[in-house]
Design a protein around this motif. Structure first.
Motif, PDB file in Angstrom:
ATOM      1  N   PHE A 214       0.854  -1.183   0.000  1.00 18.08           N
ATOM      2  CA  PHE A 214       0.000   0.000   0.000  1.00 18.08           C
ATOM      3  C   PHE A 214       0.896   1.241   0.000  1.00 18.08           C
ATOM      4  O   PHE A 214       1.154   1.828   1.053  1.00 18.08           O
ATOM      5  CB  PHE A 214      -0.937   0.010   1.221  1.00 18.08           C
ATOM      6  N   PRO A 215       1.417   1.632  -1.150  1.00 19.05           N
ATOM      7  CA  PRO A 215       2.316   2.790  -1.191  1.00 19.05           C
ATOM      8  C   PRO A 215       1.594   4.063  -0.782  1.00 19.05           C
ATOM      9  O   PRO A 215       0.451   4.299  -1.190  1.00 19.05           O
ATOM     10  CB  PRO A 215       2.751   2.837  -2.664  1.00 19.05           C
ATOM     11  N   LYS A 216       2.264   4.871   0.032  1.00 14.29           N
ATOM     12  CA  LYS A 216       1.676   6.119   0.503  1.00 14.29           C
ATOM     13  C   LYS A 216       1.937   7.237  -0.501  1.00 14.29           C
ATOM     14  O   LYS A 216       2.902   7.207  -1.262  1.00 14.29           O
ATOM     15  CB  LYS A 216       2.265   6.491   1.865  1.00 14.29           C
ATOM     16  N   THR A 217       1.070   8.245  -0.462  1.00 14.58           N
ATOM     17  CA  THR A 217       1.258   9.403  -1.325  1.00 14.58           C
ATOM     18  C   THR A 217       2.491  10.167  -0.886  1.00 14.58           C
ATOM     19  O   THR A 217       2.713  10.366   0.303  1.00 14.58           O
ATOM     20  CB  THR A 217       0.015  10.325  -1.255  1.00 14.58           C
ATOM     21  N   ASN A 218       3.291  10.597  -1.837  1.00 16.65           N
ATOM     22  CA  ASN A 218       4.514  11.324  -1.520  1.00 16.65           C
ATOM     23  C   ASN A 218       4.162  12.762  -1.168  1.00 16.65           C
ATOM     24  O   ASN A 218       3.884  13.585  -2.043  1.00 16.65           O
ATOM     25  CB  ASN A 218       5.463  11.283  -2.720  1.00 16.65           C
ATOM     26  N   THR A 219       4.162  13.073   0.135  1.00 12.96           N
ATOM     27  CA  THR A 219       3.783  14.410   0.593  1.00 12.96           C
ATOM     28  C   THR A 219       4.875  15.435   0.353  1.00 12.96           C
ATOM     29  O   THR A 219       4.637  16.634   0.482  1.00 12.96           O
ATOM     30  CB  THR A 219       3.440  14.373   2.086  1.00 12.96           C
ATOM     31  N   GLN A 220       6.093  14.998   0.023  1.00 14.16           N
ATOM     32  CA  GLN A 220       7.181  15.928  -0.221  1.00 14.16           C
ATOM     33  C   GLN A 220       7.112  16.536  -1.621  1.00 14.16           C
ATOM     34  O   GLN A 220       7.761  17.541  -1.889  1.00 14.16           O
ATOM     35  CB  GLN A 220       8.523  15.221  -0.047  1.00 14.16           C
ATOM     36  N   LYS A 221       6.346  15.961  -2.488  1.00 18.90           N
ATOM     37  CA  LYS A 221       6.294  16.397  -3.876  1.00 18.90           C
ATOM     38  C   LYS A 221       5.379  17.607  -4.041  1.00 18.90           C
ATOM     39  O   LYS A 221       4.321  17.694  -3.423  1.00 18.90           O
ATOM     40  CB  LYS A 221       5.786  15.241  -4.743  1.00 18.90           C
ATOM     41  N   HIS A 222       5.786  18.541  -4.884  1.00 19.57           N
ATOM     42  CA  HIS A 222       4.925  19.667  -5.240  1.00 19.57           C
ATOM     43  C   HIS A 222       3.705  19.155  -5.993  1.00 19.57           C
ATOM     44  O   HIS A 222       3.774  18.161  -6.732  1.00 19.57           O
ATOM     45  CB  HIS A 222       5.681  20.664  -6.111  1.00 19.57           C
ATOM     46  N   LYS A 223       2.592  19.841  -5.828  1.00 22.03           N
ATOM     47  CA  LYS A 223       1.352  19.431  -6.465  1.00 22.03           C
ATOM     48  C   LYS A 223       1.110  20.120  -7.807  1.00 22.03           C
ATOM     49  O   LYS A 223       0.124  19.836  -8.482  1.00 22.03           O
ATOM     50  CB  LYS A 223       0.173  19.709  -5.526  1.00 22.03           C
ATOM     51  N   ASP A 224       1.984  21.045  -8.146  1.00 20.03           N
ATOM     52  CA  ASP A 224       1.851  21.752  -9.424  1.00 20.03           C
ATOM     53  C   ASP A 224       3.248  22.098  -9.922  1.00 20.03           C
ATOM     54  O   ASP A 224       4.254  21.787  -9.280  1.00 20.03           O
ATOM     55  CB  ASP A 224       0.987  23.013  -9.248  1.00 20.03           C
ATOM     56  N   CYS A 225       3.314  22.783 -11.054  1.00 24.67           N
ATOM     57  CA  CYS A 225       4.577  23.093 -11.718  1.00 24.67           C
ATOM     58  C   CYS A 225       5.558  23.818 -10.803  1.00 24.67           C
ATOM     59  O   CYS A 225       5.192  24.765 -10.095  1.00 24.67           O
ATOM     60  CB  CYS A 225       4.287  23.957 -12.949  1.00 24.67           C
ATOM     61  N   ILE A 226       6.819  23.367 -10.806  1.00 31.07           N
ATOM     62  CA  ILE A 226       7.892  24.065 -10.087  1.00 31.07           C
ATOM     63  C   ILE A 226       8.387  25.182 -10.997  1.00 31.07           C
ATOM     64  O   ILE A 226       9.013  24.935 -12.028  1.00 31.07           O
ATOM     65  CB  ILE A 226       9.039  23.105  -9.730  1.00 31.07           C
ATOM     66  N   SER A 227       8.108  26.406 -10.620  1.00 28.86           N
ATOM     67  CA  SER A 227       8.359  27.550 -11.494  1.00 28.86           C
ATOM     68  C   SER A 227       9.701  28.218 -11.263  1.00 28.86           C
ATOM     69  O   SER A 227      10.174  28.963 -12.129  1.00 28.86           O
ATOM     70  CB  SER A 227       7.245  28.592 -11.298  1.00 28.86           C
ATOM     71  N   CYS A 228      10.335  27.992 -10.097  1.00 27.33           N
ATOM     72  CA  CYS A 228      11.558  28.718  -9.784  1.00 27.33           C
ATOM     73  C   CYS A 228      12.372  27.965  -8.742  1.00 27.33           C
ATOM     74  O   CYS A 228      11.840  27.150  -7.977  1.00 27.33           O
ATOM     75  CB  CYS A 228      11.236  30.125  -9.276  1.00 27.33           C
ATOM     76  N   MET A 229      13.677  28.253  -8.707  1.00 28.64           N
ATOM     77  CA  MET A 229      14.573  27.634  -7.741  1.00 28.64           C
ATOM     78  C   MET A 229      15.633  28.637  -7.306  1.00 28.64           C
ATOM     79  O   MET A 229      15.961  29.569  -8.040  1.00 28.64           O
ATOM     80  CB  MET A 229      15.253  26.397  -8.338  1.00 28.64           C
ATOM     81  N   ALA A 230      16.155  28.432  -6.098  1.00 27.56           N
ATOM     82  CA  ALA A 230      17.269  29.238  -5.583  1.00 27.56           C
ATOM     83  C   ALA A 230      18.116  28.346  -4.692  1.00 27.56           C
ATOM     84  O   ALA A 230      17.613  27.387  -4.091  1.00 27.56           O
ATOM     85  CB  ALA A 230      16.758  30.450  -4.809  1.00 27.56           C
ATOM     86  N   TYR A 231      19.407  28.669  -4.585  1.00 27.11           N
ATOM     87  CA  TYR A 231      20.333  27.810  -3.857  1.00 27.11           C
ATOM     88  C   TYR A 231      21.131  28.636  -2.859  1.00 27.11           C
ATOM     89  O   TYR A 231      21.758  29.638  -3.224  1.00 27.11           O
ATOM     90  CB  TYR A 231      21.283  27.121  -4.845  1.00 27.11           C
ATOM     91  N   PHE A 232      21.085  28.237  -1.576  1.00 31.39           N
ATOM     92  CA  PHE A 232      21.862  28.885  -0.526  1.00 31.39           C
ATOM     93  C   PHE A 232      23.175  28.118  -0.387  1.00 31.39           C
ATOM     94  O   PHE A 232      23.215  27.011   0.139  1.00 31.39           O
ATOM     95  CB  PHE A 232      21.078  28.893   0.792  1.00 31.39           C
ATOM     96  N   HIS A 233      24.249  28.717  -0.864  1.00 26.13           N
ATOM     97  CA  HIS A 233      25.526  28.019  -0.999  1.00 26.13           C
ATOM     98  C   HIS A 233      26.085  27.546   0.340  1.00 26.13           C
ATOM     99  O   HIS A 233      26.557  26.406   0.469  1.00 26.13           O
ATOM    100  CB  HIS A 233      26.548  28.933  -1.689  1.00 26.13           C
ATOM    101  N   ALA A 234      26.069  28.422   1.356  1.00 27.04           N
ATOM    102  CA  ALA A 234      26.736  28.113   2.624  1.00 27.04           C
ATOM    103  C   ALA A 234      26.128  26.898   3.315  1.00 27.04           C
ATOM    104  O   ALA A 234      26.849  26.084   3.910  1.00 27.04           O
ATOM    105  CB  ALA A 234      26.675  29.342   3.538  1.00 27.04           C
ATOM    106  N   ASN A 269       6.208  32.744  -8.239  1.00 29.37           N
ATOM    107  CA  ASN A 269       6.821  32.952  -9.553  1.00 29.37           C
ATOM    108  C   ASN A 269       8.341  33.053  -9.534  1.00 29.37           C
ATOM    109  O   ASN A 269       8.985  32.788 -10.549  1.00 29.37           O
ATOM    110  CB  ASN A 269       6.250  34.216 -10.204  1.00 29.37           C
ATOM    111  N   ALA A 270       8.930  33.477  -8.414  1.00 31.23           N
ATOM    112  CA  ALA A 270      10.384  33.630  -8.363  1.00 31.23           C
ATOM    113  C   ALA A 270      10.858  33.559  -6.918  1.00 31.23           C
ATOM    114  O   ALA A 270      10.133  33.918  -5.988  1.00 31.23           O
ATOM    115  CB  ALA A 270      10.813  34.945  -9.002  1.00 31.23           C
ATOM    116  N   ILE A 271      12.107  33.088  -6.755  1.00 35.73           N
ATOM    117  CA  ILE A 271      12.759  33.008  -5.448  1.00 35.73           C
ATOM    118  C   ILE A 271      14.213  33.459  -5.602  1.00 35.73           C
ATOM    119  O   ILE A 271      14.868  33.099  -6.584  1.00 35.73           O
ATOM    120  CB  ILE A 271      12.748  31.578  -4.866  1.00 35.73           C
TER     121      ILE A 271
END
Length: 488
Positions: A214-234, A269-271
């Motif tokens: 009985f696989p569970k729903t992946n709650t970590q996944k976005h439910k719609d389009c991933i429109s933007c990303m940002a990365y904190f280097h440190a 829309n942006a991060i």
């Protein structure tokens, strides 16, 4: 006459008409783009001013190749026959087009630019661009993420994913992140060697075991389009924003989701992330920009400030930080670029004014050094520069870049023997073209130039005077304004 009007209102009631009016049309802009390709177009249609998601919703669903992600193709390792069905390399305009002087009619023009590469994609548009370690990466509806070499964009190879519709690309060093139609992020390791090589490391979130009854729903996944990303280097944190109104934080070291929160009342829309203090900035179609800070010694985030200066959707963000200042820029669907300055003794951001020039929605922003590049639905790229030690900005150039809205931008510094020679800017428009630009900025004039002319202006300058600015809009916009289709 000048090309820039910066206005800092004391209250919302004093905001000029161009700032408070909302631009929402009845027709989508891209219906015009389709009609533009027809030879016998009789009259221009009405332009629309919508949110970043509405601008993207014109795309039709396509069939995708669902093969497994695999190691990329490299031209040096394969047949020398180019893939003309995907991209067609057009003749470089740099051979027959000299440097273009900025159209600003000022005593001391400040910028030179010219197009060094132009490529046309025959099947659809490019949605995302990233630059890292001498390579440019482009994402589109296709399952292929293509790699091009700086500066003049010869193809180096491509990466194939099991899903396409790559709305966001983020590159840092040898790491590349891409978002896909399945609302997941793929992480790739890039080897910038003689032969282009790449390897997919992980898909976020991880796949659940197929052996579960009985696989569970992946709650970590976005439910719609991933429109933007940002990365904190440190801290090695990847932030993803989605049309499902949420922002998620992923720890790259173990590929786990460490936080997820509803950030806005509409699509994110942006991060951007301030690499100095880790603050996260998000913007949305709900018209707001929000500032988030990680709770000390925890992975959760708390809202510290909401910046909302106009009702129009906010489509893009950019951040410029230095030892003495920090400026946040937001581009919105009313055509304005608002900016905020961070107080030196606190983390509060105060509204400093707005940059006025684009006729239609601002869709993308890139900040590098002292320059801000803005791409718009009016098909132009504008180059702005902030005067050191003040909030004054000047428009250095208007690049008539594409025949359709400028969808995304990326920029990098061009150096030669550790000396900064200029900037390389890459743009993609909804005219199915991808272009590279070389930009050179001349030294600022301290006296007897543009700045003194602005200081001598009457503070009660009217918006109507701006319409006579020598910074002319492109012919594409002019044709639209000549018709019986007022800007609403």
């Amino acid at each position: 006459m000048v090309s820039l009007y910066i206005y800092k209102p004391k209250s919302c009631s004093s905001i000029p008409f161009l700032l408070t009016m909302e631009y929402y049309g009845k027709r989508n802009l891209y219906s015009f783009i389709e009609e533009e390709t027809r030879a016998n177009q009789s009259s221009p249609p009405h332009l629309s001013f919508k949110s970043h998601r509405q601008i993207s919703d014109y795309d039709h669903d396509r069939d995708y190749d669902h093969d497994h992600d695999h190691v990329p193709y490299s031209p040096s390792m394969s047949s020398s026959t180019p893939n003309v069905n995907m991209y067609t390399l057009m003749p470089s305009p740099s051979l027959d087009s000299p440097w273009t002087l900025s159209p600003l009619q000022t005593p001391s023009p400040s910028l030179l630019h010219h197009c060094i590469a132009s490529l046309h994609r025959q099947e659809g548009n490019i949605f995302s661009i990233a630059v890292s370690r001498g390579l440019i990466f482009t994402g589109s509806e296709s399952c292929l993420i293509r790699a091009w070499r700086q500066p003049d964009c010869p193809e180096r190879g491509y990466l194939r994913a099991s899903y396409g519709d790559v709305r966001a690309i983020l590159a840092h060093g040898n790491i590349l992140f891409t978002s896909h139609r399945d609302n997941k992020v793929r992480r790739w390791n890039i080897n910038v060697a003689e032969n282009f090589q790449a390897k997919k490391v992980i898909t976020l979130p991880k796949r659940r075991s197929s052996f579960l009854i009985f696989p569970k729903t992946n709650t970590q996944k976005h439910k719609d389009c991933i429109s933007c990303m940002a990365y904190f280097h440190a801290e090695g944190l990847l932030y993803t924003g989605s049309w499902d109104k949420t922002v998620k934080a992923w720890r790259v070291s173990d590929n786990r989701s460490v936080d997820s929160f509803v950030a806005h009342d509409d699509c994110v829309n942006a991060i951007v992330v301030n690499q100095e203090d880790g603050c996260v900035f998000s913007c949305s179609s709900d018209g707001s920009v929000k500032i988030w800070r990680r709770v000390y010694d925890q992975s959760s985030h708390t809202l510290t400030m909401t910046l909302k200066f106009q009702p129009s959707p906010v489509n893009a963000l950019a951040l410029i930080t230095s030892l003495n200042s920090c400026f946040l820029y937001s581009g919105s669907s009313d055509g304005l670029i608002n900016f905020w300055e961070k107080e030196k003794m606190s983390s509060r951001y105060n509204h400093g004014g707005f940059l006025q020039g684009h006729r239609f929605a601002v869709l993308c922003l890139v900040a590098i050094e002292k320059l801000i590049f803005s791409g718009s639905e009016d098909t132009t790229i504008r180059v702005w520069r902030r005067e050191e030690g003040s909030c004054f900005h000047e428009c250095l150039a208007v690049i008539d870049a594409h025949r359709g809205p400028v969808r995304c931008l990326a920029a990098s510094v061009e150096t030669e023997k550790l000396v900064v020679m200029g900037f390389l800017v890459y743009s993609a428009g909804l005219d199915q073209t991808f272009k590279g630009w070389r930009v050179k900025v001349l030294p600022e004039e301290k006296k007897g130039g543009y700045i003194e002319d602005v200081e001598a202006m009457d503070t009660n300058i009217k918006i109507s005077e701006y319409e006579m600015s020598p910074v002319l809009s492109p012919s594409w916009v002019g044709k639209k304004l000549q018709g019986n289709y007022p800007v609403h």
